[in-house]
Structures are given as C-alpha cells and as structure tokens.
Design a protein around this motif. Sequence first.
Motif, mmCIF file in Angstrom:
data_model
loop_
_atom_site.group_PDB
_atom_site.id
_atom_site.type_symbol
_atom_site.label_atom_id
_atom_site.label_comp_id
_atom_site.label_asym_id
_atom_site.label_seq_id
_atom_site.Cartn_x
_atom_site.Cartn_y
_atom_site.Cartn_z
ATOM 1 N N LYS A 161 151.571 32.668 29.707
ATOM 2 C CA LYS A 161 151.942 31.834 31.077
ATOM 3 C C LYS A 161 152.590 32.807 31.961
ATOM 4 O O LYS A 161 152.494 32.762 33.315
ATOM 5 C CB LYS A 161 152.958 30.588 30.737
ATOM 6 C CG LYS A 161 152.412 29.610 29.900
ATOM 7 C CD LYS A 161 151.007 28.726 30.442
ATOM 8 C CE LYS A 161 151.692 27.915 31.627
ATOM 9 N NZ LYS A 161 150.559 27.142 32.291
ATOM 10 N N MET A 162 153.254 33.752 31.452
ATOM 11 C CA MET A 162 154.031 34.717 32.271
ATOM 12 C C MET A 162 153.387 35.634 33.014
ATOM 13 O O MET A 162 153.558 36.246 34.121
ATOM 14 C CB MET A 162 155.216 35.673 31.649
ATOM 15 C CG MET A 162 156.371 34.951 31.221
ATOM 16 S SD MET A 162 157.224 35.681 29.867
ATOM 17 C CE MET A 162 158.126 36.824 30.976
ATOM 18 N N LYS A 163 151.778 35.582 32.876
ATOM 19 C CA LYS A 163 150.843 36.360 33.341
ATOM 20 C C LYS A 163 150.558 35.571 34.870
ATOM 21 O O LYS A 163 149.951 36.624 35.616
ATOM 22 C CB LYS A 163 149.812 36.599 32.583
ATOM 23 C CG LYS A 163 149.915 37.631 31.334
ATOM 24 C CD LYS A 163 148.727 37.858 30.520
ATOM 25 C CE LYS A 163 148.881 38.664 29.373
ATOM 26 N NZ LYS A 163 147.904 38.730 28.358
ATOM 27 N N GLY A 164 150.791 34.469 34.968
ATOM 28 C CA GLY A 164 150.589 33.838 36.146
ATOM 29 C C GLY A 164 151.530 33.883 37.136
ATOM 30 O O GLY A 164 152.607 34.724 37.117
ATOM 31 N N ILE A 169 157.922 20.691 32.192
ATOM 32 C CA ILE A 169 158.315 20.602 30.727
ATOM 33 C C ILE A 169 159.888 20.255 30.240
ATOM 34 O O ILE A 169 160.061 19.470 29.477
ATOM 35 C CB ILE A 169 157.702 21.464 29.762
ATOM 36 C CG1 ILE A 169 156.249 21.432 29.979
ATOM 37 C CG2 ILE A 169 158.029 21.244 28.405
ATOM 38 C CD1 ILE A 169 155.416 22.773 29.191
ATOM 39 N N ILE A 170 160.668 20.978 30.830
ATOM 40 C CA ILE A 170 162.209 21.048 30.493
ATOM 41 C C ILE A 170 162.724 19.610 31.236
ATOM 42 O O ILE A 170 163.168 18.753 30.596
ATOM 43 C CB ILE A 170 162.893 22.057 30.991
ATOM 44 C CG1 ILE A 170 162.371 23.639 30.689
ATOM 45 C CG2 ILE A 170 164.250 21.982 30.682
ATOM 46 C CD1 ILE A 170 162.526 23.378 29.091
ATOM 47 N N ASP A 184 152.748 28.401 37.328
ATOM 48 C CA ASP A 184 152.982 28.685 35.886
ATOM 49 C C ASP A 184 154.348 28.464 35.784
ATOM 50 O O ASP A 184 154.870 27.888 34.783
ATOM 51 C CB ASP A 184 152.338 29.977 35.400
ATOM 52 C CG ASP A 184 150.848 29.783 35.496
ATOM 53 O OD1 ASP A 184 150.219 29.056 34.623
ATOM 54 O OD2 ASP A 184 150.316 30.328 36.220
ATOM 55 N N ALA A 185 155.299 29.337 36.552
ATOM 56 C CA ALA A 185 156.570 29.452 36.415
ATOM 57 C C ALA A 185 157.223 27.981 36.424
ATOM 58 O O ALA A 185 158.104 27.608 35.804
ATOM 59 C CB ALA A 185 157.424 30.321 37.250
ATOM 60 N N SER A 186 156.728 27.072 37.455
ATOM 61 C CA SER A 186 156.924 25.822 37.650
ATOM 62 C C SER A 186 156.905 24.922 36.521
ATOM 63 O O SER A 186 157.376 23.906 36.443
ATOM 64 C CB SER A 186 156.523 25.402 39.163
ATOM 65 O OG SER A 186 156.877 23.939 39.476
ATOM 66 N N ASN A 200 159.624 33.035 40.730
ATOM 67 C CA ASN A 200 159.819 31.634 41.087
ATOM 68 C C ASN A 200 161.331 31.177 40.734
ATOM 69 O O ASN A 200 161.642 30.448 39.993
ATOM 70 C CB ASN A 200 158.866 30.659 40.477
ATOM 71 C CG ASN A 200 159.049 29.138 41.265
ATOM 72 O OD1 ASN A 200 159.988 28.984 41.785
ATOM 73 N ND2 ASN A 200 157.907 28.199 40.982
ATOM 74 N N PRO A 201 162.207 31.850 41.503
ATOM 75 C CA PRO A 201 163.747 31.559 41.461
ATOM 76 C C PRO A 201 163.916 29.997 41.234
ATOM 77 O O PRO A 201 164.794 29.585 40.348
ATOM 78 C CB PRO A 201 164.341 32.384 42.634
ATOM 79 C CG PRO A 201 163.416 33.276 42.815
ATOM 80 C CD PRO A 201 162.030 32.673 42.789
#
Length: 381
Positions: free
Chosen positions: A186-189, A200-201, A193-195, A244-245
């Motif tokens: 997912k971190m490759k996106g 989920i959290i 993807d960060a969002s 994506n901070p």
Amino acid sequence: RAVKMAAEAADKEYPNYVAEGVVESERHLVEKGVTPKEARELSTARVFGGVNGNYGSGIQGMVKAGDRWENESEIAETYINNMGAVYGSEEDWEKMHDYAFEAALTRTDVVVQPRQSNTWGALSLDHVYEFMGGMNLAVKNVTGKDPEAYLSDYRNRNNARMQEVKEAIGVESRTTILNPTYIKEKMKGGAGDASGFADIIRNTYGWNVMKPAAIDDELWDDIYDTYVADKHGLGIKDYFTSTNPAAIEEMTAVMLETVRKGMWEASPEQVEALANLHTEIVNEYAPSCSGFVCDNAKLRDFIASKVSKETAGKYNQAIGTIRAEAVAGSDNDGMVMQKEELNNTEKTTSRINGVIVGIAVAVVLVIVAVLLRRRKKQQAE
C-alpha cells in the motif's frame, strides 16, 4: 403478510415464536401510549428503512463528533429515528410510526449482516459499522442487552458460514493494516492509499462505539505499535509526511479520541507519544480540519493537555487559524466571483468550440458538393 400468517398458525407440537414476538411488540406499543387498534396493526411490522426515502442513518457524523454526545444511547436513538419508517402495506408504505421500530426489536438476540464480496469487510467499509453496528446499538438500547453479531459469510458458496463480528474484525485487521507485507504494498501508492489507512482506523473506532466487545485494547495496542512505534521498521512517519500528512493527523486523532472516550486504556507513554506526533504533524504541515482533527473541542483540549505549553500554544493557534479561514471562506464573495469567471470561461470556450465545429462542417459540405458536381460532369461527358 407472511408475519401475520405465521403468527396465526396453530401448532400444538411446537411453540410459535412469531406469535410470541407479535404479542410482545403489541404490548410494547401499548405501554408507549399507542392506541390498542394501531398497536395491533403495527405489531406485525418487520421491515424498516430510511425516513422519506433517505438511505443514511445519520449516525456517522455523530460518531465522528465525539464532543457532541456523552452516552451511546443518543446514537441509538438517532439510528432508530432515522431508520424507523415502516415498509409494509401499499397503504402504509414508508411511513414513520412512533415506537414501531422499537417494538420490532424487543425480542432480538442476534444481528446478522450478509457478506458476499471480497471487496469489503467489517473494517474497510464504514457502512458496515453504520448499519450493522447501528442496529446492534439500537437493540442494546431497547432490550438492555448486547446482542450477538454475525456476518453471514457466503463469499464461497460451497463453504458458507456464520462468522462472529469480532473474529471478522480480527482476521481483517491482521491480514491488512497490521500485516507488514500488505502495508509495504500500500505504501507504494499515493495519497489515496495513505488515506485508506486512516479510513480503516476511523472505522475501527466506529465499531468500538457501536459494539465495544468487538474491539479490545490488544487491537489498539497493535495499531499503535505498527503506526506510531513503527515496530516493523517500515518508515511509517516518513511515508505519511511525504505522501499524505493529513492521514496520520487523522489516525493519531482517532486513537487519542478512543483514549479520551475511555474505550482504550492506553499507557501514559502511548498517550504522550501520540499527542506529540499529532501536534508535531499539525504544527508543521497545518491541520487537515477533519471532524476528529479540527471540530472536536474536547479532544483538542485533551491533546493540548498532553504536550508542553509551547507545543500546545502552536497547536491551538494552527487549528484556530484554519478554522477561521474556513469560516471566512464560506462567506467570501470573491469565491463566488471566481466561480462566475470560471463559468464564463467555460461558456466562452463552448461558444468557440461550437463555431469551430460549425466551420468545419461547412467546409466538409462544400468539399462534398464540389466532388459530387465533378463526378456528375464526368459522367455526363
């Protein structure tokens, strides 16, 4: 019609649970002040949905605005009021009747949500906690007991089974957001993807509100270890700050709200680390101003109390500035003018495009006419 027929069925060998449920519903309605005649008519109502054709339950906004409710019963009441329209006879379709939905829930022991697709799970889709979780909370509010909750899992039609919701959440969390292999991919996106991690959290928190028994401290500890302590050494902080901070702002805010609401007994060290990370990201990258980050005054005060005075001052100033800008932006006439200019540009572009197309069509017609005349002349010769 089916409920009425079943309630009237006579069988001396087996108890008629449908009839018992109808009697209980009628009794509940009468106790609430409904006339005996109307109570009898509503006692067999079993299909309910959105009021005035609406789809949403109206509870998602409440869940995220943790400073606007103190007791889960407030959320349950909202769910019942927004999902309590009766869908029965043609004459009584989509009508709201006070206490009818409550009456239908009085003997509920189990809540079941069908699952037929691999594209969503209990945590990945917020509508699952909204509707299944909302129903669970409504039943608890009416009956005083927490019902059992199952996903009717028939993704594999050859191996359909009932899966308890806590198990479903455990399986999904450990194969996705707690799985280093999944996280690396997912971190490759990009920012989307960060969002997705933040979604989920946030949905985990939603389930914690709807059904506390489904989410335990161990899950929150694992989420903390993965995304704050970075136990897998994935460079989580660098990934979020560069991609994506706002996502990590949201995630830390949700975790801190879970602590503030008393749903996660985090250690003082965990709370301090979360508050420091959250305020650091906000102060450096500006607040995203989501419901958790910006619009929860009690959470903001809680976070500010867990960091130094200097950090808290910068944090409150950053959020105060962005909130003021948001208010000013909503009343800014300049924004309207810009929109009008954009519309005018679009209209001008459309007119120009229309003229170009018209000229092109005319040229083509002229060429065709000339060719036809030449052909006729050649044939005549």
